[in-house]
Enzyme design. Sequence first.
Site, PDB file in Angstrom:
ATOM      1  N   LYS A 160       0.912  -1.189  -0.003  1.00  0.00           N
ATOM      2  CA  LYS A 160      -0.020   0.125  -0.041  1.00  0.00           C
ATOM      3  C   LYS A 160       0.895   1.318  -0.013  1.00  0.00           C
ATOM      4  O   LYS A 160       2.043   1.177   0.221  1.00  0.00           O
ATOM      5  CB  LYS A 160      -0.896  -0.030   1.284  1.00  0.00           C
ATOM      6  CG  LYS A 160      -0.176   0.107   2.621  1.00  0.00           C
ATOM      7  CD  LYS A 160      -1.131  -0.219   3.835  1.00  0.00           C
ATOM      8  CE  LYS A 160      -0.291  -0.142   5.121  1.00  0.00           C
ATOM      9  NZ  LYS A 160      -1.572  -0.702   6.390  1.00  0.00           N
TER      10      LYS A 160
ATOM     11  N   ARG B 229     -10.372   0.384  15.986  1.00  0.00           N
ATOM     12  CA  ARG B 229     -10.330   1.107  14.449  1.00  0.00           C
ATOM     13  C   ARG B 229     -11.451   0.865  13.789  1.00  0.00           C
ATOM     14  O   ARG B 229     -12.456   1.234  13.598  1.00  0.00           O
ATOM     15  CB  ARG B 229      -9.051   1.139  14.142  1.00  0.00           C
ATOM     16  CG  ARG B 229      -8.596   2.293  13.221  1.00  0.00           C
ATOM     17  CD  ARG B 229      -7.329   2.127  12.841  1.00  0.00           C
ATOM     18  NE  ARG B 229      -6.740   0.862  12.396  1.00  0.00           N
ATOM     19  CZ  ARG B 229      -5.377   0.520  11.583  1.00  0.00           C
ATOM     20  NH1 ARG B 229      -4.669   1.628  11.875  1.00  0.00           N
ATOM     21  NH2 ARG B 229      -5.416  -0.456  11.240  1.00  0.00           N
TER      22      ARG B 229
ATOM     23  N   TYR C  59      18.386  28.830   7.910  1.00  0.00           N
ATOM     24  CA  TYR C  59      17.106  29.388   8.700  1.00  0.00           C
ATOM     25  C   TYR C  59      17.088  29.238  10.039  1.00  0.00           C
ATOM     26  O   TYR C  59      17.154  28.431  10.492  1.00  0.00           O
ATOM     27  CB  TYR C  59      15.829  28.670   8.107  1.00  0.00           C
ATOM     28  CG  TYR C  59      15.377  29.113   6.619  1.00  0.00           C
ATOM     29  CD1 TYR C  59      15.278  30.218   6.083  1.00  0.00           C
ATOM     30  CD2 TYR C  59      15.531  27.883   5.707  1.00  0.00           C
ATOM     31  CE1 TYR C  59      14.868  30.670   4.729  1.00  0.00           C
ATOM     32  CE2 TYR C  59      15.073  28.283   4.250  1.00  0.00           C
ATOM     33  CZ  TYR C  59      14.862  29.545   4.047  1.00  0.00           C
ATOM     34  OH  TYR C  59      14.520  29.823   2.593  1.00  0.00           O
TER      35      TYR C  59
ATOM     36  N   MET D 104      13.998  23.597   2.303  1.00  0.00           N
ATOM     37  CA  MET D 104      13.134  22.791   1.317  1.00  0.00           C
ATOM     38  C   MET D 104      13.723  22.041   0.300  1.00  0.00           C
ATOM     39  O   MET D 104      13.604  20.861  -0.179  1.00  0.00           O
ATOM     40  CB  MET D 104      12.182  23.722   0.442  1.00  0.00           C
ATOM     41  CG  MET D 104      11.136  23.131  -0.497  1.00  0.00           C
ATOM     42  SD  MET D 104      10.195  24.380  -1.389  1.00  0.00           S
ATOM     43  CE  MET D 104       9.022  24.903  -0.190  1.00  0.00           C
TER      44      MET D 104
HETATM   45  C1  LIG Z   1      -0.475  -1.817   6.660  1.00  0.00           C
HETATM   46  C2  LIG Z   1      -1.008  -3.187   7.312  1.00  0.00           C
HETATM   47  C3  LIG Z   1      -0.165  -3.925   7.616  1.00  0.00           C
HETATM   48  C4  LIG Z   1       1.134  -3.944   7.586  1.00  0.00           C
HETATM   49  O1  LIG Z   1       1.755  -3.431   8.679  1.00  0.00           O
HETATM   50  P1  LIG Z   1       3.579  -3.433   8.853  1.00  0.00           P
HETATM   51  O2  LIG Z   1       3.370  -2.867  10.266  1.00  0.00           O
HETATM   52  O3  LIG Z   1       3.962  -2.438   7.872  1.00  0.00           O
HETATM   53  O4  LIG Z   1       3.881  -4.562   8.851  1.00  0.00           O
HETATM   54  C5  LIG Z   1      -0.886  -5.292   7.878  1.00  0.00           C
HETATM   55  N1  LIG Z   1      -2.276  -5.372   8.078  1.00  0.00           N
HETATM   56  C6  LIG Z   1      -3.152  -4.215   7.835  1.00  0.00           C
HETATM   57  C7  LIG Z   1      -4.503  -4.638   8.261  1.00  0.00           C
HETATM   58  C8  LIG Z   1      -2.637  -3.172   7.539  1.00  0.00           C
HETATM   59  O5  LIG Z   1      -3.325  -2.041   7.427  1.00  0.00           O
END
Ligand SMILES: *Cc1c(COP(=O)(O)O)cnc(C)c1O
Length: 357
Positions: free
Chosen positions: A33, A129, A253, A301
Site C-alpha cells: 500500500k 479502529r 534558517y 526545502m
Molecule cells: C498496513 C497494514 C499491515 C502492514 O503493517 P506493517 O506494520 O507495515 O507490517 C498489515 N495489516 C494491515 C491490516 C495493515 O493495514
Amino acid sequence: MRPARALIDLDALRHNYRLAREMSGARALAVVKADAYGHGAVRCAQALEAEADGFAVACIEEALALREAGIRAPILLLEGFFEADELTLIDQHDLWCVIHAQWQIEAVEQARLSKPLTLWLKLDSGMHRVGLHPADYQGAYRRLLASGKVSKIVLMSHFARADEPECERTAEQLALFQQAREGLSAEVSLRNSPAVLGWPQVPSDWVRPGIMLYGATPFEQAQEQAARLQPVMTLESKVISVRELPAGEPVGYGARFVSERPTRVGVVAMGYADGYPRHAPTGTPVLVDGQLTRLIGRVSMDMLTVDLTDLPHAGLGSHVELWGKRVLASEVAMAAGSIPYQIFCNLRRVPLLYFGG
Ligand SMILES: *Cc1c(COP(=O)(O)O)cnc(C)c1O
C-alpha cells in the site's frame, strides 16, 4: 542533473520477503500500500511476483494500478470497499476483500457477481479502529457463508501494540480473537511486521508484512530478528557547496546552528520537499563519502547542511547517504520524532532507481 535520488535494492526486498515467510512458517501477503511505502508499488510487486503468495493494498485504486501493470497474483484490499459499487470491479479483477463492517456484509449479500468472493473477515480484537465486534463475529461469518456469494473466508485481526515487546495487550487481543473464532474452522491472519518479528507464538496461516519488507524495523529498541533485515532504500545525494566558517557563525534558517569552532559546512541537495524530515535536528546521523557525520542547522526545502569539519577529504561532489544500509531510516526517523513508515511515505520528487531487478 540534481543528484538527489533513491536507490531501491530489489534483492534486499526479496530477502526480507523470504525472511517473513521463514520466520512465520506461513504464507505472506506483501503489503505494498501507499506505493509500497514510497518504494514504488509496481516495481516492488513485479520483483516479488514470482514467489509472493499475494499482495495487500489499502484501496481499489492501488489494486487496479497493480492489475494494469500485469500483476496476476492475489491482491487483498485491506479496508475492503468504501462504496458498494466497487464490488463490480472487485469481481472483475479477482480481488480479495476485507470485510470489517456490517454494511459491507449487506452489500455482499446484494451484489451481483460472476463468481464467489474470497473475503477476509476482520475482528476488532481491541484496536478499536475497524473490524466487527466480537459478539457479532460468528453471526457475520455465518451470514456471509449463507449468502452464496463467498467461496472462502479468512479470519483476521490486527494488533495495536505488537511493536512493544513487553506489552500484554497483544496476548489479550490474541485471546479475544481465539474466543471470538471458537469453532470456526478457517484460515487465520493476525501478524503484521512487528508480530512476525517479535511474536512467534501467535498462530497464523497468513502473515501481512509491510515495513519489514523494506528492511526497516518497527521497534524502537534493537531487536534480534529485525537485525536480519536488509534496508531496501538508499536515499542519496551530493555536496553541492562548501563553506568555511569561523566560530560563532549561524547556519541556515532561524540560525538553529551556530558554529562552536571553525567549521566546514557542506550543503547537500536534499530537503523536506524530497521527504527528508524537516524536524531532523542538529546531530542526526548522515554519511559523507562513507564516513559518519551529522546534520547541522535547519533542513530547508531543497537543501540541508552537514558538518565536514572532521572530514578533511570530503568536499564539493562528495557522496551523501541520508539513509540506507549504514545510516538506518529508523535512526533518522527516531531523531526527527517520526517513524520509518512515515519518512518512507513522505518521499517525493527524487527519482527512484531500481537495481537487482
Ligand atoms: C498496513 C497494514 C499491515 C502492514 O503493517 P506493517 O506494520 O507495515 O507490517 C498489515 N495489516 C494491515 C491490516 C495493515 O493495514
